[in-house]
Design a protein around this motif. Structure first.
Motif, PDB file in Angstrom:
ATOM      1  N   ARG A   1       0.828  -1.217   0.000  1.00 30.04           N
ATOM      2  CA  ARG A   1       0.000   0.000   0.000  1.00 30.04           C
ATOM      3  C   ARG A   1       0.856   1.257   0.000  1.00 30.04           C
ATOM      4  O   ARG A   1       0.464   2.302  -0.501  1.00 30.04           O
ATOM      5  CB  ARG A   1      -0.884  -0.039   1.259  1.00 30.04           C
ATOM      6  CG  ARG A   1      -2.136   0.798   1.163  1.00 30.04           C
ATOM      7  CD  ARG A   1      -2.956   0.628   2.414  1.00 30.04           C
ATOM      8  NE  ARG A   1      -2.520   1.509   3.475  1.00 30.04           N
ATOM      9  CZ  ARG A   1      -2.642   1.234   4.766  1.00 30.04           C
ATOM     10  NH1 ARG A   1      -3.171   0.091   5.154  1.00 30.04           N
ATOM     11  NH2 ARG A   1      -2.232   2.091   5.672  1.00 30.04           N
ATOM     12  N   TYR A   2       2.041   1.135   0.601  1.00 28.70           N
ATOM     13  CA  TYR A   2       2.902   2.315   0.719  1.00 28.70           C
ATOM     14  C   TYR A   2       3.626   2.630  -0.574  1.00 28.70           C
ATOM     15  O   TYR A   2       4.286   3.649  -0.690  1.00 28.70           O
ATOM     16  CB  TYR A   2       3.937   2.085   1.834  1.00 28.70           C
ATOM     17  CG  TYR A   2       4.787   0.854   1.647  1.00 28.70           C
ATOM     18  CD1 TYR A   2       5.914   0.879   0.843  1.00 28.70           C
ATOM     19  CD2 TYR A   2       4.433  -0.350   2.244  1.00 28.70           C
ATOM     20  CE1 TYR A   2       6.676  -0.254   0.650  1.00 28.70           C
ATOM     21  CE2 TYR A   2       5.190  -1.493   2.052  1.00 28.70           C
ATOM     22  CZ  TYR A   2       6.313  -1.434   1.259  1.00 28.70           C
ATOM     23  OH  TYR A   2       7.062  -2.564   1.063  1.00 28.70           O
ATOM     24  N   SER A   3       3.519   1.730  -1.549  1.00 25.07           N
ATOM     25  CA  SER A   3       4.301   1.893  -2.780  1.00 25.07           C
ATOM     26  C   SER A   3       3.701   2.947  -3.680  1.00 25.07           C
ATOM     27  O   SER A   3       2.608   2.784  -4.213  1.00 25.07           O
ATOM     28  CB  SER A   3       4.344   0.550  -3.512  1.00 25.07           C
ATOM     29  OG  SER A   3       5.184   0.644  -4.617  1.00 25.07           O
ATOM     30  N   LYS A   4       4.395   4.073  -3.802  1.00 24.43           N
ATOM     31  CA  LYS A   4       3.897   5.159  -4.667  1.00 24.43           C
ATOM     32  C   LYS A   4       4.938   5.432  -5.751  1.00 24.43           C
ATOM     33  O   LYS A   4       5.468   6.521  -5.870  1.00 24.43           O
ATOM     34  CB  LYS A   4       3.654   6.440  -3.852  1.00 24.43           C
ATOM     35  CG  LYS A   4       2.792   6.277  -2.633  1.00 24.43           C
ATOM     36  CD  LYS A   4       1.322   6.377  -2.945  1.00 24.43           C
ATOM     37  CE  LYS A   4       0.491   6.244  -1.667  1.00 24.43           C
ATOM     38  NZ  LYS A   4      -0.844   5.754  -1.866  1.00 24.43           N
TER      39      LYS A   4
ATOM     40  N   ARG B   1       9.762   3.485   5.165  1.00 24.60           N
ATOM     41  CA  ARG B   1       8.641   3.684   4.246  1.00 24.60           C
ATOM     42  C   ARG B   1       7.674   2.501   4.229  1.00 24.60           C
ATOM     43  O   ARG B   1       6.519   2.636   3.849  1.00 24.60           O
ATOM     44  CB  ARG B   1       9.146   3.966   2.824  1.00 24.60           C
ATOM     45  CG  ARG B   1       9.964   2.846   2.214  1.00 24.60           C
ATOM     46  CD  ARG B   1      10.597   3.274   0.910  1.00 24.60           C
ATOM     47  NE  ARG B   1       9.668   3.429  -0.172  1.00 24.60           N
ATOM     48  CZ  ARG B   1       9.229   2.440  -0.942  1.00 24.60           C
ATOM     49  NH1 ARG B   1       9.652   1.217  -0.739  1.00 24.60           N
ATOM     50  NH2 ARG B   1       8.371   2.671  -1.911  1.00 24.60           N
ATOM     51  N   ASN B   2       8.181   1.328   4.664  1.00 23.61           N
ATOM     52  CA  ASN B   2       7.353   0.121   4.602  1.00 23.61           C
ATOM     53  C   ASN B   2       6.759  -0.267   5.952  1.00 23.61           C
ATOM     54  O   ASN B   2       6.255  -1.360   6.113  1.00 23.61           O
ATOM     55  CB  ASN B   2       8.185  -1.051   4.059  1.00 23.61           C
ATOM     56  CG  ASN B   2       9.402  -1.324   4.912  1.00 23.61           C
ATOM     57  OD1 ASN B   2      10.035  -0.407   5.402  1.00 23.61           O
ATOM     58  ND2 ASN B   2       9.725  -2.577   5.121  1.00 23.61           N
TER      59      ASN B   2
ATOM     60  N   TYR C   1       0.908   4.430   6.713  1.00 19.75           N
ATOM     61  CA  TYR C   1       2.322   4.445   6.298  1.00 19.75           C
ATOM     62  C   TYR C   1       2.807   5.893   6.189  1.00 19.75           C
ATOM     63  O   TYR C   1       1.986   6.815   6.034  1.00 19.75           O
ATOM     64  CB  TYR C   1       2.469   3.750   4.944  1.00 19.75           C
ATOM     65  CG  TYR C   1       2.288   2.256   5.018  1.00 19.75           C
ATOM     66  CD1 TYR C   1       3.311   1.442   5.486  1.00 19.75           C
ATOM     67  CD2 TYR C   1       1.088   1.660   4.625  1.00 19.75           C
ATOM     68  CE1 TYR C   1       3.152   0.068   5.568  1.00 19.75           C
ATOM     69  CE2 TYR C   1       0.914   0.280   4.700  1.00 19.75           C
ATOM     70  CZ  TYR C   1       1.948  -0.502   5.172  1.00 19.75           C
ATOM     71  OH  TYR C   1       1.786  -1.865   5.254  1.00 19.75           O
TER      72      TYR C   1
ATOM     73  N   CYS D   1       3.912   7.652   3.832  1.00 15.33           N
ATOM     74  CA  CYS D   1       3.419   8.396   2.661  1.00 15.33           C
ATOM     75  C   CYS D   1       1.972   8.846   2.841  1.00 15.33           C
ATOM     76  O   CYS D   1       1.478   9.645   2.054  1.00 15.33           O
ATOM     77  CB  CYS D   1       3.565   7.560   1.395  1.00 15.33           C
ATOM     78  SG  CYS D   1       2.582   6.066   1.411  1.00 15.33           S
ATOM     79  N   GLU D   2       1.304   8.326   3.876  1.00 19.47           N
ATOM     80  CA  GLU D   2      -0.100   8.714   4.106  1.00 19.47           C
ATOM     81  C   GLU D   2      -0.231   9.721   5.256  1.00 19.47           C
ATOM     82  O   GLU D   2      -1.334  10.076   5.639  1.00 19.47           O
ATOM     83  CB  GLU D   2      -0.923   7.454   4.426  1.00 19.47           C
ATOM     84  CG  GLU D   2      -0.937   6.453   3.288  1.00 19.47           C
ATOM     85  CD  GLU D   2      -1.419   5.059   3.697  1.00 19.47           C
ATOM     86  OE1 GLU D   2      -1.921   4.338   2.824  1.00 19.47           O
ATOM     87  OE2 GLU D   2      -1.275   4.695   4.873  1.00 19.47           O
TER      88      GLU D   2
END
Lengths: 256, 276
Positions: free
Chosen positions: A252-255, B106-107, B149, B151-152
């Protein structure tokens, strides 16, 4: 309407679909018109359809399966070799080996096959290893750039959390970049898929799409050739779609 | 405001860092001691200011053990022994470090990151770790984003997560590289509150941060170091060093609301920065 001719213009979903549909219709119309008459470069849609039917009756599905299996075996071996070398490239003593493998991508395939032929006698094994050697060089190149693109801050962050150097490698490079590995495979897949068909047509072993295309080529059966090209394109695009879907679903974190 | 100084918490002597021929920082010397105030748990807040390229980030990487000094030594209080004033040389992981980009794994989700930061606490059970994480998440307003995460997350949420990670993992020291850059008014208040929370948790807790916002340095810090190029024989040297130290406690300006006297200090610092 004017907007669709303006550079950098954002357009709606419907407009985008309409543009794509128009292009598809235009290509199909061009195909129909250009293949009418007695002399034409491309086979007519009817010839291609006939080619499909013939191929299906001759076991097209089995041949696709054979190509996919060859692709899978070669990818698994090549990815394993490339991943190990790329991850270990962070260790100074291994760096030159990884870089050297990456540089080997400039070697012509013919030279490599000559030496492989001396070692390997079985045609199927030969197909696998030609692909492995070829793919490893490209995959290693992409994976090395993936590792070198990791920001220093990410390593510092792990170190500040008392990770030893091996933990940093595991957490930041191995675990932290699994989604990138899938993306690297996806991006290199087009070359691999193209190469696979070539390898199958040069080294005839257990059938496959390359074998079919070579046979059709021999008998100048243009309908079959185009039908096969379409099959190869669709299968390639399907693998690409599946890999992209897997990456987005499981990470899900893969952007990227 | 009455205070006294006790144990030495940070001792930096003749520190220099060079990359090949290029010396980035040199002759850095300073000492920070535990500040004691009656009826008040008071951690230390140290600000490092200076113009860009003067070596603040290099100093921070050296302080946190991420790069080895070319010369000199950095000692911190060894709190693992009962002996007073026991010191040890700083190593990777001894001092928490939150960089400008609030880097996280990031993960890993917020919860997973914090659980990872607690992985070395062998005396705690999994349930205790869970309890601790949930308490912090609630106090720091991160409960709702615990399964998200990096990025969110918003910039402020990322920063708070990064700070908690370091609180969990490191000892009493935390270095923050420009924690206020790119933050809106609300987030700046959050960071200020975070500083208060950290310094009120333990006497030894020491925050060292850099900023280009001199007003914020003067408002929050009780000790301010200005890093710049020193003038030697009328010429600017090409390396960074401490060109001025302002002890806000001595000036009786620490732990007070920002006022006219603080503005005077701001002016002084800006003047020193312009000359170095």
């Amino acid at each position: 309407m004017k907007e669709i001719f303006k550079p950098f213009e954002n357009i709606g979903r419907n407009s985008r679909l309409l543009i794509i549909a128009s292009w598809v219709i235009a290509v199909l119309a061009f195909w129909f018109i250009s293949s009418m008459g007695e002399r034409h470069l491309f086979p007519s849609p009817a010839q291609v359809l006939r080619g499909f039917t013939e191929l299906y009756n001759e076991g097209l599905v089995v041949h696709i399966g054979s190509s996919l299996w060859l692709c899978l075996v070669a990818i698994v071996i090549a990815v394993t070799i490339s991943l190990i070398l790329s991850y270990l490239s962070t260790i100074p003593v291994i760096t030159p080996i990884a870089n050297a493998l990456s540089k080997l991508r400039y070697l012509p395939l013919t030279g490599i096959t000559f030496y492989l032929a001396i070692i390997i006698s079985d045609a199927r094994t030969m197909q696998v290893w030609v692909l492995v050697v070829f793919m490893s060089t490209y995959l290693t190149t992409s994976l090395l750039s993936m590792v070198s693109a990791i920001a220093q801050e990410e390593f510092d962050h792990a170190r500040s959390l008392q990770c030893n150097r091996w933990e940093v490698l595991w957490e930041v490079v191995v675990k932290g970049r699994i989604d990138h590995v899938i993306e690297v495979i996806r991006q290199n897949l087009a070359i691999v898929w193209m190469m696979l068909v070539t390898v199958e047509s040069i080294l005839v072993a257990a059938g496959g799409l390359g074998f079919l295309i070579k046979n059709s080529d021999k008998f100048m059966n243009h309908g079959r050739i185009i039908a096969l090209q379409i099959v190869i394109l669709v299968v390639g695009l399907s693998i690409d779609f599946i890999l992209n879907y897997l990456r987005k679903t499981f990470f899900r974190y893969s952007k990227i | 405001m009455g205070y006294s100084m006790q144990n030495t918490l940070l001792y930096v002597e003749n520190l220099s860092v060079a990359y090949g021929e290029k010396t980035v920082i040199k002759d850095i010397n300073f000492v920070e001691k535990d500040v004691i105030r009656k009826d008040n748990v008071t951690g230390q807040v140290v600000a490092v200011v200076g113009r860009s390229g003067r070596g603040k980030s290099t100093l921070f990487r050296a302080l946190t053990g991420l790069i080895k000094p070319t010369t000199g030594k950095i000692l911190i209080a060894d709190t693992s022994t009962d002996a007073e004033n026991d010191a040890k040389e700083v190593e990777e992981g001894d001092i928490g470090f939150v960089d400008q980009k609030y880097t996280l794994f990031r993960n890993k989700t917020v919860y997973q990151s914090l659980m990872f930061a607690l992985r070395l606490k062998e005396n705690m059970t999994k349930e205790q770790k869970h309890e601790k994480i949930m308490t912090y998440l609630s106090e720091w307003g991160l409960e709702k984003v615990k399964d998200q995460y990096p990025c969110e997350l918003s910039g402020g949420q990322r920063q708070r997560t990064a700070i908690i990670e370091q609180i969990f993992c490191s000892g009493h020291y935390m270095v923050l590289d420009e924690p206020f850059s790119g933050l809106d008014v609300g987030n700046i208040e959050d960071v200020k509150n975070a500083f208060s929370l950290i310094t009120s948790m333990h006497e030894f807790n020491t925050i060292i941060y850099s900023t280009h916002d001199i007003e914020l340095a003067v408002e929050l810090a009780d000790s301010i170091y200005v890093i710049g190029y020193p003038t030697i024989d009328g010429k600017h040297a090409e390396y960074g060093t401490i060109v001025k130290h302002i002890d806000m406690k001595e000036l009786n300006l620490a732990w007070k609301d920002f006022g006219m006297d603080h503005i005077e200090v701001v002016k002084q610092i800006k003047a020193v920065m312009m000359q170095s």
